[in-house]
Design a protein around this motif. Structure first.
Motif, PDB file in Angstrom:
ATOM      1  N   GLN A   1       5.296 -42.783 -11.324  1.00  7.84           N
ATOM      2  CA  GLN A   1       5.868 -43.194 -10.050  1.00  7.84           C
ATOM      3  C   GLN A   1       7.373 -43.410 -10.145  1.00  7.84           C
ATOM      4  O   GLN A   1       8.087 -43.203  -9.169  1.00  7.84           O
ATOM      5  N   ALA A   2       7.852 -43.809 -11.316  1.00  6.51           N
ATOM      6  CA  ALA A   2       9.276 -44.069 -11.511  1.00  6.51           C
ATOM      7  C   ALA A   2      10.020 -42.884 -12.116  1.00  6.51           C
ATOM      8  O   ALA A   2      11.213 -42.986 -12.392  1.00  6.51           O
TER       9      ALA A   2
ATOM     10  N   PRO B   1      12.304 -39.951 -12.925  1.00  4.82           N
ATOM     11  CA  PRO B   1      13.526 -39.462 -12.269  1.00  4.82           C
ATOM     12  C   PRO B   1      13.319 -38.070 -11.658  1.00  4.82           C
ATOM     13  O   PRO B   1      12.719 -37.198 -12.274  1.00  4.82           O
ATOM     14  N   GLY B   2      13.797 -37.897 -10.458  1.00  3.85           N
ATOM     15  CA  GLY B   2      13.713 -36.598  -9.796  1.00  3.85           C
ATOM     16  C   GLY B   2      12.446 -36.378  -9.000  1.00  3.85           C
ATOM     17  O   GLY B   2      12.332 -35.404  -8.264  1.00  3.85           O
ATOM     18  N   ARG B   3      11.488 -37.294  -9.119  1.00  4.55           N
ATOM     19  CA  ARG B   3      10.246 -37.150  -8.367  1.00  4.55           C
ATOM     20  C   ARG B   3      10.505 -37.511  -6.922  1.00  4.55           C
ATOM     21  O   ARG B   3      11.090 -38.522  -6.611  1.00  4.55           O
ATOM     22  N   VAL B   4      10.070 -36.649  -6.042  1.00  7.50           N
ATOM     23  CA  VAL B   4      10.163 -36.912  -4.617  1.00  7.50           C
ATOM     24  C   VAL B   4       8.769 -37.289  -4.149  1.00  7.50           C
ATOM     25  O   VAL B   4       7.851 -36.467  -4.183  1.00  7.50           O
ATOM     26  N   ALA B   5       8.625 -38.553  -3.761  1.00  2.44           N
ATOM     27  CA  ALA B   5       7.314 -39.037  -3.325  1.00  2.44           C
ATOM     28  C   ALA B   5       6.884 -38.337  -2.065  1.00  2.44           C
ATOM     29  O   ALA B   5       7.697 -38.076  -1.181  1.00  2.44           O
ATOM     30  N   GLN B   6       5.626 -38.026  -2.004  1.00  6.20           N
ATOM     31  CA  GLN B   6       5.053 -37.393  -0.816  1.00  6.20           C
ATOM     32  C   GLN B   6       4.758 -38.477   0.220  1.00  6.20           C
ATOM     33  O   GLN B   6       4.292 -39.557  -0.133  1.00  6.20           O
ATOM     34  N   PRO B   7       5.000 -38.207   1.500  1.00  3.27           N
ATOM     35  CA  PRO B   7       4.672 -39.202   2.516  1.00  3.27           C
ATOM     36  C   PRO B   7       3.169 -39.437   2.595  1.00  3.27           C
ATOM     37  O   PRO B   7       2.379 -38.534   2.344  1.00  3.27           O
ATOM     38  N   GLU B   8       2.810 -40.670   2.868  1.00  2.95           N
ATOM     39  CA  GLU B   8       1.394 -41.024   3.017  1.00  2.95           C
ATOM     40  C   GLU B   8       0.832 -40.338   4.262  1.00  2.95           C
ATOM     41  O   GLU B   8       1.490 -40.289   5.287  1.00  2.95           O
ATOM     42  N   PRO B   9      -0.392 -39.798   4.201  1.00  4.82           N
ATOM     43  CA  PRO B   9      -0.989 -39.197   5.380  1.00  4.82           C
ATOM     44  C   PRO B   9      -1.232 -40.251   6.465  1.00  4.82           C
ATOM     45  O   PRO B   9      -1.555 -41.389   6.155  1.00  4.82           O
TER      46      PRO B   9
ATOM     47  N   MET C   1      11.595 -30.666  -4.150  1.00  6.86           N
ATOM     48  CA  MET C   1      11.044 -29.870  -5.240  1.00  6.86           C
ATOM     49  C   MET C   1      10.223 -30.778  -6.161  1.00  6.86           C
ATOM     50  O   MET C   1      10.646 -31.864  -6.513  1.00  6.86           O
ATOM     51  N   ALA C   2       9.073 -30.322  -6.540  1.00  9.71           N
ATOM     52  CA  ALA C   2       8.171 -31.099  -7.386  1.00  9.71           C
ATOM     53  C   ALA C   2       8.615 -31.054  -8.848  1.00  9.71           C
ATOM     54  O   ALA C   2       9.218 -30.081  -9.306  1.00  9.71           O
ATOM     55  N   VAL C   3       8.310 -32.120  -9.569  1.00 11.52           N
ATOM     56  CA  VAL C   3       8.523 -32.173 -11.004  1.00 11.52           C
ATOM     57  C   VAL C   3       7.459 -31.299 -11.651  1.00 11.52           C
ATOM     58  O   VAL C   3       6.258 -31.477 -11.406  1.00 11.52           O
ATOM     59  N   ARG C   4       7.887 -30.341 -12.457  1.00 12.65           N
ATOM     60  CA  ARG C   4       6.960 -29.405 -13.101  1.00 12.65           C
ATOM     61  C   ARG C   4       6.430 -30.021 -14.391  1.00 12.65           C
ATOM     62  O   ARG C   4       7.205 -30.396 -15.265  1.00 12.65           O
ATOM     63  N   VAL C   5       5.106 -30.095 -14.509  1.00  9.35           N
ATOM     64  CA  VAL C   5       4.462 -30.755 -15.645  1.00  9.35           C
ATOM     65  C   VAL C   5       3.709 -29.744 -16.495  1.00  9.35           C
ATOM     66  O   VAL C   5       2.936 -28.926 -15.984  1.00  9.35           O
ATOM     67  N   PHE C   6       3.932 -29.836 -17.811  1.00  9.98           N
ATOM     68  CA  PHE C   6       3.169 -29.084 -18.797  1.00  9.98           C
ATOM     69  C   PHE C   6       2.320 -30.102 -19.547  1.00  9.98           C
ATOM     70  O   PHE C   6       2.839 -31.062 -20.120  1.00  9.98           O
ATOM     71  N   LEU C   7       1.002 -29.926 -19.519  1.00 16.16           N
ATOM     72  CA  LEU C   7       0.056 -30.875 -20.109  1.00 16.16           C
ATOM     73  C   LEU C   7      -0.581 -30.287 -21.357  1.00 16.16           C
ATOM     74  O   LEU C   7      -1.143 -29.193 -21.317  1.00 16.16           O
ATOM     75  N   VAL C   8      -0.503 -31.043 -22.458  1.00 14.15           N
ATOM     76  CA  VAL C   8      -1.152 -30.648 -23.711  1.00 14.15           C
ATOM     77  C   VAL C   8      -2.221 -31.689 -24.010  1.00 14.15           C
ATOM     78  O   VAL C   8      -1.927 -32.813 -24.401  1.00 14.15           O
TER      79      VAL C   8
ATOM     80  N   HIS D   1      -1.675 -35.413  -8.819  1.00 14.18           N
ATOM     81  CA  HIS D   1      -1.824 -35.123  -7.392  1.00 14.18           C
ATOM     82  C   HIS D   1      -1.763 -36.406  -6.562  1.00 14.18           C
ATOM     83  O   HIS D   1      -1.100 -36.453  -5.522  1.00 14.18           O
ATOM     84  N   SER D   2      -2.450 -37.447  -7.017  1.00 15.07           N
ATOM     85  CA  SER D   2      -2.500 -38.690  -6.239  1.00 15.07           C
ATOM     86  C   SER D   2      -1.150 -39.402  -6.216  1.00 15.07           C
ATOM     87  O   SER D   2      -0.788 -40.004  -5.203  1.00 15.07           O
ATOM     88  N   VAL D   3      -0.397 -39.338  -7.301  1.00  6.63           N
ATOM     89  CA  VAL D   3       0.929 -39.946  -7.325  1.00  6.63           C
ATOM     90  C   VAL D   3       1.880 -39.148  -6.440  1.00  6.63           C
ATOM     91  O   VAL D   3       2.702 -39.698  -5.731  1.00  6.63           O
ATOM     92  N   GLY D   4       1.728 -37.828  -6.458  1.00  8.44           N
ATOM     93  CA  GLY D   4       2.545 -36.953  -5.620  1.00  8.44           C
ATOM     94  C   GLY D   4       3.899 -36.656  -6.240  1.00  8.44           C
ATOM     95  O   GLY D   4       4.414 -37.416  -7.059  1.00  8.44           O
ATOM     96  N   GLY D   5       4.451 -35.510  -5.854  1.00 11.59           N
ATOM     97  CA  GLY D   5       5.760 -35.120  -6.351  1.00 11.59           C
ATOM     98  C   GLY D   5       5.714 -34.382  -7.677  1.00 11.59           C
ATOM     99  O   GLY D   5       6.754 -34.155  -8.296  1.00 11.59           O
ATOM    100  N   PHE D   6       4.516 -34.004  -8.129  1.00  8.65           N
ATOM    101  CA  PHE D   6       4.345 -33.294  -9.392  1.00  8.65           C
ATOM    102  C   PHE D   6       3.588 -31.995  -9.164  1.00  8.65           C
ATOM    103  O   PHE D   6       2.722 -31.924  -8.293  1.00  8.65           O
ATOM    104  N   GLU D   7       3.902 -31.003  -9.970  1.00  5.16           N
ATOM    105  CA  GLU D   7       3.170 -29.738  -9.965  1.00  5.16           C
ATOM    106  C   GLU D   7       2.766 -29.431 -11.402  1.00  5.16           C
ATOM    107  O   GLU D   7       3.626 -29.343 -12.287  1.00  5.16           O
TER     108      GLU D   7
END
Length: 129
Positions: free
Chosen positions: A117-118, A120-128, A1-8, A23-29
């Motif tokens: 990248q560090a 907590p709870g972020r699941v890194a996406q595998p490199e293509p 499950m991705a970390v849900r981000v609210f951006l202000v 998107h590039s770091v991965g594991g975030f929505e």
């Protein structure tokens, strides 16, 4: 499950840059954005518990990120990261006192990447392949 981000963030180019970084770091929505204190407050009230990480700029076209730190901390869970051009030792101390979990200057973009990248709870996406 991705970390849900609210951006202000009130600057559209920075919103795009942040979305690309997440998107590039991965594991975030990116689940929501706001460009003003009023818009952010409205989003928070309409999405209680709907985010895991709020990234908040301090100086907005309308309103203040300082107020939003306090509002975000009314959520049952979620981390608040201040990402602003106007970080000094006094500002950092004030943000932490208001409840921010981290404070990073926009001049330290690499530090933001490392924080994400560090996270907590972020699941890194595998490199293509």
């Amino acid at each position: 499950m991705a970390v849900r981000v609210f951006l202000v963030e009130d600057q559209k180019p920075m919103q795009v840059l942040m979305a690309d970084l997440l998107h590039s770091v991965g594991g975030f929505e990116l689940v929501g954005t706001a460009s003003s204190e009023t818009g952010a407050t409205d989003w928070l009230y309409r999405h209680p518990g709907g985010w895991d990480l709020a990234i908040v700029d301090l100086l907005l076209g309308e309103g203040s990120g300082f107020t939003l730190i306090v509002r975000c901390n009314k959520e049952p869970a979620g981390s608040v990261l201040v990402f602003s051009d106007f970080v000094s030792p006094a500002v950092r101390q004030r943000c932490i006192r208001l409840g921010a979990d981290g404070v990073i200057s926009k001049a330290q973009f690499g530090e933001l990447r490392a924080y994400l990248q560090a996270f907590p709870g972020r699941v890194a996406q595998p490199e293509p392949a």
